[in-house]
Design a protein around this motif. Structure first.
Motif, PDB file in Angstrom:
ATOM      1  N   UNK A 238       0.828  -1.204   0.000  1.00  0.00           N
ATOM      2  CA  UNK A 238       0.000   0.000   0.000  1.00  0.00           C
ATOM      3  C   UNK A 238       0.862   1.253   0.000  1.00  0.00           C
ATOM      4  N   UNK A 239       1.857   1.279  -0.855  1.00  0.00           N
ATOM      5  CA  UNK A 239       2.729   2.421  -1.042  1.00  0.00           C
ATOM      6  C   UNK A 239       1.916   3.584  -1.607  1.00  0.00           C
ATOM      7  N   UNK A 240       1.956   4.736  -0.958  1.00  0.00           N
ATOM      8  CA  UNK A 240       1.128   5.880  -1.367  1.00  0.00           C
ATOM      9  C   UNK A 240       1.409   6.333  -2.796  1.00  0.00           C
ATOM     10  N   UNK A 241       2.673   6.359  -3.189  1.00  0.00           N
ATOM     11  CA  UNK A 241       3.014   6.780  -4.548  1.00  0.00           C
ATOM     12  C   UNK A 241       2.405   5.860  -5.582  1.00  0.00           C
ATOM     13  N   UNK A 242       2.468   4.577  -5.325  1.00  0.00           N
ATOM     14  CA  UNK A 242       1.876   3.594  -6.234  1.00  0.00           C
ATOM     15  C   UNK A 242       0.362   3.782  -6.305  1.00  0.00           C
ATOM     16  N   UNK A 243      -0.261   3.910  -5.137  1.00  0.00           N
ATOM     17  CA  UNK A 243      -1.715   4.053  -5.096  1.00  0.00           C
ATOM     18  C   UNK A 243      -2.188   5.316  -5.819  1.00  0.00           C
ATOM     19  N   UNK A 244      -1.407   6.391  -5.730  1.00  0.00           N
ATOM     20  CA  UNK A 244      -1.779   7.643  -6.399  1.00  0.00           C
ATOM     21  C   UNK A 244      -1.533   7.582  -7.902  1.00  0.00           C
ATOM     22  N   UNK A 245      -0.464   6.930  -8.332  1.00  0.00           N
ATOM     23  CA  UNK A 245      -0.119   6.939  -9.758  1.00  0.00           C
ATOM     24  C   UNK A 245      -0.818   5.854 -10.565  1.00  0.00           C
ATOM     25  N   UNK A 246      -1.156   4.748  -9.953  1.00  0.00           N
ATOM     26  CA  UNK A 246      -1.710   3.616 -10.694  1.00  0.00           C
ATOM     27  C   UNK A 246      -2.989   3.943 -11.478  1.00  0.00           C
ATOM     28  N   UNK A 247      -3.975   4.631 -10.906  1.00  0.00           N
ATOM     29  CA  UNK A 247      -5.194   4.897 -11.680  1.00  0.00           C
ATOM     30  C   UNK A 247      -4.948   5.721 -12.949  1.00  0.00           C
ATOM     31  N   UNK A 248      -3.978   6.617 -12.909  1.00  0.00           N
ATOM     32  CA  UNK A 248      -3.651   7.425 -14.081  1.00  0.00           C
ATOM     33  C   UNK A 248      -2.807   6.619 -15.063  1.00  0.00           C
ATOM     34  N   UNK A 249      -1.822   5.898 -14.531  1.00  0.00           N
ATOM     35  CA  UNK A 249      -0.914   5.132 -15.388  1.00  0.00           C
ATOM     36  C   UNK A 249      -1.622   3.964 -16.052  1.00  0.00           C
ATOM     37  N   UNK A 250      -2.520   3.302 -15.332  1.00  0.00           N
ATOM     38  CA  UNK A 250      -3.213   2.125 -15.848  1.00  0.00           C
ATOM     39  C   UNK A 250      -4.690   2.219 -15.470  1.00  0.00           C
ATOM     40  N   UNK A 251      -5.470   3.002 -16.226  1.00  0.00           N
ATOM     41  CA  UNK A 251      -6.891   3.144 -15.900  1.00  0.00           C
ATOM     42  C   UNK A 251      -7.605   1.778 -15.902  1.00  0.00           C
ATOM     43  N   UNK A 252      -8.421   1.557 -14.908  1.00  0.00           N
ATOM     44  CA  UNK A 252      -9.185   0.318 -14.824  1.00  0.00           C
ATOM     45  C   UNK A 252      -8.443  -0.834 -14.165  1.00  0.00           C
ATOM     46  N   UNK A 253      -7.189  -0.624 -13.792  1.00  0.00           N
ATOM     47  CA  UNK A 253      -6.415  -1.678 -13.156  1.00  0.00           C
ATOM     48  C   UNK A 253      -6.874  -1.864 -11.709  1.00  0.00           C
ATOM     49  N   UNK A 254      -6.895  -3.100 -11.249  1.00  0.00           N
ATOM     50  CA  UNK A 254      -7.202  -3.404  -9.854  1.00  0.00           C
ATOM     51  C   UNK A 254      -5.905  -3.606  -9.107  1.00  0.00           C
ATOM     52  N   UNK A 255      -5.802  -2.984  -7.935  1.00  0.00           N
ATOM     53  CA  UNK A 255      -4.619  -3.140  -7.094  1.00  0.00           C
ATOM     54  C   UNK A 255      -4.900  -4.244  -6.093  1.00  0.00           C
ATOM     55  N   UNK A 256      -4.134  -5.326  -6.158  1.00  0.00           N
ATOM     56  CA  UNK A 256      -4.252  -6.417  -5.204  1.00  0.00           C
ATOM     57  C   UNK A 256      -3.175  -6.248  -4.139  1.00  0.00           C
ATOM     58  N   UNK A 257      -3.497  -6.595  -2.913  1.00  0.00           N
ATOM     59  CA  UNK A 257      -2.557  -6.408  -1.805  1.00  0.00           C
ATOM     60  C   UNK A 257      -1.632  -7.621  -1.698  1.00  0.00           C
ATOM     61  N   UNK A 258      -0.359  -7.362  -1.570  1.00  0.00           N
ATOM     62  CA  UNK A 258       0.654  -8.401  -1.385  1.00  0.00           C
ATOM     63  C   UNK A 258       0.392  -9.142  -0.074  1.00  0.00           C
ATOM     64  N   UNK A 259       0.222 -10.461  -0.167  1.00  0.00           N
ATOM     65  CA  UNK A 259      -0.060 -11.254   1.026  1.00  0.00           C
ATOM     66  C   UNK A 259       1.087 -11.198   2.034  1.00  0.00           C
ATOM     67  N   UNK A 260       2.306 -11.207   1.541  1.00  0.00           N
ATOM     68  CA  UNK A 260       3.445 -11.171   2.454  1.00  0.00           C
ATOM     69  C   UNK A 260       3.466  -9.855   3.235  1.00  0.00           C
ATOM     70  N   UNK A 261       3.248  -8.730   2.555  1.00  0.00           N
ATOM     71  CA  UNK A 261       3.215  -7.442   3.253  1.00  0.00           C
ATOM     72  C   UNK A 261       2.065  -7.401   4.261  1.00  0.00           C
TER      73      UNK A 261
END
Length: 173
Positions: A20-43
């Motif tokens: 749940x890195x904030x930079x990733x969460x903020x950039x992903x919707x713009x970089x890859x519209x419609x992409x689903x972010x799944x949470x890393x089980x290990x983290x």
């Protein structure tokens, strides 16, 4: 390679596993519209373990609890998820029950295998190569490949997988 470049190189990407890195969460919707972010089980497991240890649970108790966390995360049968969840919660004191319910159960559909298996995520459940792709990469790659050849080969393999995922969806539309 940035996330947008990666998505451009592999059209059809629908899910990416990460923390749940904030930079990733903020950039992903713009970089890859419609992409689903799944949470890393290990983290997730590491964050839950830290909270439980900080809650003062004796080692035997938190280790037993963590066995149940892994059962919950790795479970592949949706009908068993509520039972796994209940097994977790009864092992916690009230403050940790509240924390677990409000913080982790809200992410359940994005990290428990019974749900994440429905996403075209190439079977990835963690961000560490040793936890997710290492086995697949070792099967695909020859150690003698140069980096450019290995990259080209991986792109071909991933594109084949993406086509197998995207084509049935196109036929359904």
């Amino acid at each position: 390679m940035g996330l947008g470049q990666f998505a451009f190189a592999f059209p059809g990407i629908m899910a990416v596993t990460g923390d749940y890195n904030e930079g990733f969460l903020e950039s992903a919707p713009t970089a890859v519209p419609g992409m689903t972010h799944l949470h890393c089980q290990w983290h997730a497991e590491e964050n839950i373990k830290t909270r439980i240890i900080e809650g003062g649970y004796p080692e035997r108790r938190w280790k037993e609890f963590m066995d149940h966390v892994w059962r919950w995360l790795k479970n592949t049968v949706k009908e068993v998820v509520p039972e796994n969840r209940a097994e977790l919660l009864i092992r916690l004191d009230e403050p940790e029950q509240i924390y677990f319910s409000s913080h982790w159960l809200t992410k359940e559909a994005r990290m428990v295998a019974a749900f994440t298996a429905e996403f075209p995520n190439l079977g990835c459940s963690g961000t560490s190569r040793n936890e997710s792709f290492h086995r697949v990469l070792k099967e695909w790659l020859d150690p003698k490949y140069r980096l450019d050849r290995a990259t080209e080969f991986l792109m071909d393999q991933i594109n084949q997988i993406i086509r197998r995922i995207v084509e049935p969806r196109k036929r359904m539309d």
